[in-house]
Scaffold this motif. Structure first.
Motif, PDB file in Angstrom:
ATOM      1  N   SER A  95      24.821 -42.821  48.876  1.00 19.94           N
ATOM      2  CA  SER A  95      24.497 -41.360  48.965  1.00 19.94           C
ATOM      3  C   SER A  95      23.097 -41.192  47.933  1.00 19.94           C
ATOM      4  N   VAL A  96      22.862 -42.196  47.126  1.00 22.19           N
ATOM      5  CA  VAL A  96      21.602 -41.890  46.286  1.00 22.19           C
ATOM      6  C   VAL A  96      20.372 -42.569  47.216  1.00 22.19           C
ATOM      7  N   ASN A  97      20.566 -43.028  48.334  1.00 17.44           N
ATOM      8  CA  ASN A  97      19.481 -43.490  49.221  1.00 17.44           C
ATOM      9  C   ASN A  97      18.531 -42.421  49.879  1.00 17.44           C
ATOM     10  N   ASP A  98      17.665 -42.051  49.180  1.00 17.82           N
ATOM     11  CA  ASP A  98      16.940 -40.825  49.484  1.00 17.82           C
ATOM     12  C   ASP A  98      15.861 -40.505  48.687  1.00 17.82           C
ATOM     13  N   ILE A  99      14.757 -39.840  49.105  1.00 19.87           N
ATOM     14  CA  ILE A  99      13.822 -39.169  48.223  1.00 19.87           C
ATOM     15  C   ILE A  99      14.348 -37.766  47.492  1.00 19.87           C
ATOM     16  N   TRP A 100      14.194 -37.724  46.075  1.00 18.52           N
ATOM     17  CA  TRP A 100      14.784 -36.715  45.180  1.00 18.52           C
ATOM     18  C   TRP A 100      13.562 -36.092  44.531  1.00 18.52           C
ATOM     19  N   VAL A 101      13.445 -34.794  44.572  1.00 21.96           N
ATOM     20  CA  VAL A 101      12.391 -34.298  43.803  1.00 21.96           C
ATOM     21  C   VAL A 101      13.079 -33.275  42.642  1.00 21.96           C
ATOM     22  N   LEU A 102      12.299 -33.605  41.587  1.00 21.59           N
ATOM     23  CA  LEU A 102      12.884 -32.964  40.236  1.00 21.59           C
ATOM     24  C   LEU A 102      12.917 -31.413  39.902  1.00 21.59           C
ATOM     25  N   GLU A 103      14.041 -30.951  39.786  1.00 23.08           N
ATOM     26  CA  GLU A 103      14.351 -29.608  39.568  1.00 23.08           C
ATOM     27  C   GLU A 103      14.688 -29.273  37.963  1.00 23.08           C
ATOM     28  N   THR A 104      15.487 -29.827  37.430  1.00 23.44           N
ATOM     29  CA  THR A 104      15.411 -29.707  35.954  1.00 23.44           C
ATOM     30  C   THR A 104      15.521 -30.893  35.195  1.00 23.44           C
ATOM     31  N   MET A 105      15.001 -30.655  33.866  1.00 21.60           N
ATOM     32  CA  MET A 105      14.885 -31.810  32.980  1.00 21.60           C
ATOM     33  C   MET A 105      15.353 -31.389  31.799  1.00 21.60           C
ATOM     34  N   ASN A 106      16.387 -32.067  31.054  1.00 19.42           N
ATOM     35  CA  ASN A 106      17.204 -31.960  29.787  1.00 19.42           C
ATOM     36  C   ASN A 106      17.570 -30.481  29.940  1.00 19.42           C
ATOM     37  N   GLY A 107      18.172 -30.039  31.127  1.00 23.14           N
ATOM     38  CA  GLY A 107      19.010 -28.796  31.180  1.00 23.14           C
ATOM     39  C   GLY A 107      18.025 -27.627  31.546  1.00 23.14           C
ATOM     40  N   GLU A 108      16.789 -27.787  31.537  1.00 23.31           N
ATOM     41  CA  GLU A 108      15.938 -26.693  31.666  1.00 23.31           C
ATOM     42  C   GLU A 108      15.191 -26.775  33.163  1.00 23.31           C
ATOM     43  N   LEU A 109      14.724 -25.846  33.791  1.00 18.31           N
ATOM     44  CA  LEU A 109      14.163 -25.507  35.011  1.00 18.31           C
ATOM     45  C   LEU A 109      12.777 -26.181  34.682  1.00 18.31           C
ATOM     46  N   LEU A 110      12.168 -26.932  35.540  1.00 18.05           N
ATOM     47  CA  LEU A 110      10.887 -27.511  35.601  1.00 18.05           C
ATOM     48  C   LEU A 110       9.678 -26.549  35.754  1.00 18.05           C
ATOM     49  N   PRO A 111       8.653 -26.326  34.704  1.00 14.55           N
ATOM     50  CA  PRO A 111       7.769 -25.192  34.666  1.00 14.55           C
ATOM     51  C   PRO A 111       6.727 -25.731  35.807  1.00 14.55           C
ATOM     52  N   ASP A 112       6.277 -24.553  36.308  1.00 19.84           N
ATOM     53  CA  ASP A 112       5.238 -24.666  37.509  1.00 19.84           C
ATOM     54  C   ASP A 112       4.004 -25.065  37.010  1.00 19.84           C
ATOM     55  N   VAL A 113       4.006 -26.350  36.709  1.00 16.76           N
ATOM     56  CA  VAL A 113       2.529 -26.732  35.907  1.00 16.76           C
ATOM     57  C   VAL A 113       1.929 -28.052  37.001  1.00 16.76           C
ATOM     58  N   PHE A 114       2.475 -28.535  37.794  1.00 14.55           N
ATOM     59  CA  PHE A 114       2.186 -29.769  38.405  1.00 14.55           C
ATOM     60  C   PHE A 114       1.853 -29.338  39.870  1.00 14.55           C
ATOM     61  N   SER A 115       0.469 -30.113  40.133  1.00 10.70           N
ATOM     62  CA  SER A 115       0.021 -29.887  41.409  1.00 10.70           C
ATOM     63  C   SER A 115       1.073 -30.615  42.565  1.00 10.70           C
ATOM     64  N   LYS A 116       1.533 -31.670  41.922  1.00 10.98           N
ATOM     65  CA  LYS A 116       2.514 -32.289  42.693  1.00 10.98           C
ATOM     66  C   LYS A 116       3.848 -32.595  41.792  1.00 10.98           C
ATOM     67  N   ARG A 117       5.158 -32.064  42.502  1.00  6.84           N
ATOM     68  CA  ARG A 117       6.269 -31.991  41.701  1.00  6.84           C
ATOM     69  C   ARG A 117       6.617 -33.619  41.555  1.00  6.84           C
ATOM     70  N   PRO A 118       7.209 -34.036  40.335  1.00  4.27           N
ATOM     71  CA  PRO A 118       7.799 -35.437  40.055  1.00  4.27           C
ATOM     72  C   PRO A 118       8.843 -35.763  41.027  1.00  4.27           C
ATOM     73  N   TYR A 119       8.864 -36.927  41.384  1.00  3.99           N
ATOM     74  CA  TYR A 119      10.030 -37.241  42.450  1.00  3.99           C
ATOM     75  C   TYR A 119      10.465 -38.712  42.239  1.00  3.99           C
ATOM     76  N   ILE A 120      11.595 -39.244  43.009  1.00  5.91           N
ATOM     77  CA  ILE A 120      11.744 -40.641  43.031  1.00  5.91           C
ATOM     78  C   ILE A 120      12.330 -40.821  44.311  1.00  5.91           C
ATOM     79  N   GLU A 121      11.933 -42.116  44.770  1.00  8.54           N
ATOM     80  CA  GLU A 121      12.743 -42.410  46.125  1.00  8.54           C
ATOM     81  C   GLU A 121      13.280 -43.737  45.828  1.00  8.54           C
ATOM     82  N   ILE A 122      14.834 -43.832  46.053  1.00 10.44           N
ATOM     83  CA  ILE A 122      15.621 -44.787  45.748  1.00 10.44           C
ATOM     84  C   ILE A 122      15.778 -45.551  47.056  1.00 10.44           C
TER      85      ILE A 122
END
Length: 221
Positions: free
Chosen positions: A112-139
């Motif tokens: 179920s974790v085998n995919d590409i995942w794009v960051l939405e929240t960090m430490n319970g807070e929405l990610l601010p719109d300051v990145f030209s490319k949103r952080p992600y992880i591919e498992i």
């Protein structure tokens, strides 16, 4: 569960048939095949012999009668026959494997974790719109590894542990460009490195340290 264990132990003890060149073994078969090298590049099962305390190992043979479907973990009973020298195929194995029975077939929840995942929240807070490319992880479960971006630098890591509830990443290695949002990028990778638990629900991966929510990431195609 106790009855099932008794059945498996009984199968593991069935070492010989009436024919001295045959024996019955119980294999655990992983839910995905992996690239491997035989006479030519190929895909291999990964197996463990029942009650064997070890890592998965590549299995280069075919198992006659085994209708394998990726995504399932199998426990199977297999007859292993040692072939006479004059019946061993060229560049082939002296052992022939034939399915006796499928003892268990269960969905592998790790996938179920085998995919590409794009960051939405960090430490319970929405990610601010300051990145030209949103952080992600591919498992990549079949390779026991992951890769991604912290919004600025690329990184890679190993999957040190993954089961139904636990996930642990190894040390992260990555590029080292100066980043305008360096603190947030650093915090993203730091949270990944601290994660020890996860939940996947409706396309959202939540990573925890114990019961503390670290990150939520949205599945993407």
């Amino acid at each position: 569960m106790f009855k099932k264990l008794i059945v498996l132990l009984g199968l593991a003890m069935m070492s010989c048939s009436s024919d001295n060149n045959k024996e019955v073994k119980t294999f655990l078969v992983n839910s995905f095949k992996v690239p491997c090298e035989g006479v030519a590049p190929m895909s291999c099962y990964q197996i463990k012999e029942f009650a064997e305390v070890s890592e998965w190992r590549n299995f280069y043979n075919q198992i006659d009668g085994f209708n394998y479907e990726p995504g399932f973990l199998y426990t199977i009973e297999v007859e292993v026959e040692t072939l006479p020298e004059n019946e061993v195929p060229a560049d082939g194995s002296s052992l022939k494997y034939t399915l006796v029975s499928v003892v268990e077939q269960i969905i592998d929840s790790r996938l179920s974790v085998n995919d590409i995942w794009v960051l939405e929240t960090m430490n319970g807070e929405l990610l601010p719109d300051v990145f030209s490319k949103r952080p992600y992880i591919e498992i990549q479960v079949s390779r026991n590894q992951c890769l991604g971006s912290d919004g600025c630098n690329n990184f890679t890591s190993k999957l040190e542990q993954l089961d139904e509830k636990v996930i642990r990443f190894g040390p992260f290695a990555g590029t080292k460009m100066a980043c305008a949002n360096g603190d947030l990028s650093f915090q993203f990778v730091e949270n990944l490195s601290q994660a020890n638990g996860y939940v996947v629900d409706q396309g959202l991966l939540t990573l925890f340290k114990d019961k503390q929510e670290l990150l939520t990431l949205r599945k993407t195609d």
